[in-house]
Design an enzyme around this catalytic site. Structure first.
Site, PDB file in Angstrom:
ATOM      1  N   SER A  67       0.852  -1.176   0.000  1.00  0.00           N
ATOM      2  CA  SER A  67       0.000   0.000   0.000  1.00  0.00           C
ATOM      3  C   SER A  67       0.897   1.238   0.000  1.00  0.00           C
ATOM      4  O   SER A  67       1.949   1.245   0.638  1.00  0.00           O
ATOM      5  CB  SER A  67      -0.879   0.019   1.251  1.00  0.00           C
ATOM      6  OG  SER A  67      -1.723  -1.108   1.299  1.00  0.00           O
ATOM      7  N   ALA A 120      -6.457   2.456   1.764  1.00  0.00           N
ATOM      8  CA  ALA A 120      -7.895   2.632   1.965  1.00  0.00           C
ATOM      9  C   ALA A 120      -8.179   3.140   3.374  1.00  0.00           C
ATOM     10  O   ALA A 120      -8.970   4.075   3.571  1.00  0.00           O
ATOM     11  CB  ALA A 120      -8.618   1.310   1.721  1.00  0.00           C
ATOM     12  N   HIS A 157     -10.744  -4.076  -3.548  1.00  0.00           N
ATOM     13  CA  HIS A 157     -10.813  -5.162  -4.527  1.00  0.00           C
ATOM     14  C   HIS A 157     -12.230  -5.319  -5.089  1.00  0.00           C
ATOM     15  O   HIS A 157     -12.967  -4.344  -5.223  1.00  0.00           O
ATOM     16  CB  HIS A 157     -10.264  -6.453  -3.937  1.00  0.00           C
ATOM     17  CG  HIS A 157      -8.841  -6.350  -3.470  1.00  0.00           C
ATOM     18  ND1 HIS A 157      -7.863  -5.733  -4.211  1.00  0.00           N
ATOM     19  CD2 HIS A 157      -8.240  -6.765  -2.324  1.00  0.00           C
ATOM     20  CE1 HIS A 157      -6.714  -5.783  -3.556  1.00  0.00           C
ATOM     21  NE2 HIS A 157      -6.911  -6.386  -2.405  1.00  0.00           N
TER      22      HIS A 157
END
Length: 289
Positions: A67, A120, A157
């Site tokens: 990430s 996220a 996803h």
């Protein structure tokens, strides 16, 4: 005898990425030897992104998906590649609930998240700083929301496309919010290479990944057919849509706009006290120039 001395010894490169249709599409050519790199042999390891973020602390893999928010913790060990990333251009991780919720109602609520180092989660904290994060495996968040284990869930996803059929309500699309706020795509996950491998090997790896992405984009049907084995509960049309969202021109090369987006995310995370730093994003291709 001279011929034997000239023989190139194969170096094994452990390449880790998520077990998702977009990553499978991206790495199709490497995984099936459509793209080869003299002297390098790639071993693919599949694991969820938060597990890879944690493994990168130990430098478990030579090349790994991480990430972008996790890069702030890893920048002394890894350097970012300028290809193979997932950006959300006006779309991205989505907060969902069993019933309609307002932004204000997220305050103090329990929200299932796919990991504390995911982009996220960082973006959600930038959007709404005050909530209780509940780490849950990314593919179990929808079930947790439906069961009422959490008040809301942060989907990454394929869940971003599947939640309506589960009867869930969208609270916010963080990619859309980010675009409206910054005028930039939302940087989610990228590929990074261990600094210990050295510049030359890093450049070979970067070129191989770029060629793999290019091959998939040029042979879309072939690569999509391969990726379907990783498309959890999605038909071909939905998988094609999902792959198109996250494997595109920005995946081939971030470009100036993509790099600005990565730095903006890191800067905002640091300014909000959510990331160590300040973290200056460093890209392997820049070092090579």
């Amino acid at each position: 005898m001279p011929a034997r001395q000239a023989t190139t010894k194969m170096q094994e490169i452990k390449l880790a990425h998520s077990p998702d249709s977009d990553d499978a599409f991206m790495f199709y050519a490497l995984a099936t030897n459509r793209v080869k790199v003299p002297g390098l042999r790639f071993t693919h390891v599949l694991s969820d992104i938060e597990t890879l973020n944690q493994a990168a602390d130990r430098e478990t893999y030579d090349v790994t998906a991480i990430s972008f928010s996790a890069y702030a913790y890893l920048r002394e060990k890894y350097v970012l590649l300028d290809c193979g990333a997932s950006f959300g251009e006006g779309y991205g991780p989505i907060v969902v609930a069993n019933h309609p919720m307002t932004r204000k109602q997220l305050t103090g609520s329990r929200i299932g998240i796919p990991g504390l180092r995911t982009s996220a989660y960082l973006t959600l904290r930038l959007y709404e700083p005050t909530f209780e994060p509940v780490p849950i495996a990314f593919d179990q968040i929808i079930d947790a929301v439906r069961a009422g284990t959490v008040d809301a869930g942060l989907l990454i996803h394929e869940g971003q496309l599947q939640f309506p059929e589960m009867g869930l309500h969208r609270v916010v699309d963080l990619g859309q919010w980010w675009l409206e706020t910054t005028k930039l795509p939302l940087p989610l996950g990228g590929n990074a290479v261990r600094r210990a491998l050295g510049q030359e090997t890093g450049e070979l790896i970067s070129r191989a990944i770029r060629e793999s992405v290019a091959y998939a984009l040029e042979h879309r049907e072939e690569a999509l057919n391969y990726a379907m084995q990783f498309a959890r509960d999605m038909d071909t049309d939905l998988a094609d849509k999902f792959v198109g969202m996250y494997v595109n021109s920005l995946t081939l090369s971030y470009g100036e706009r993509g790099r600005l987006a990565v730095q903006e995310l890191l800067n905002r995370g640091f300014d909000a006290g959510l990331l160590p730093g300040p973290a200056q994003a460093e890209f392997l291709s820049e070092a090579a120039q």
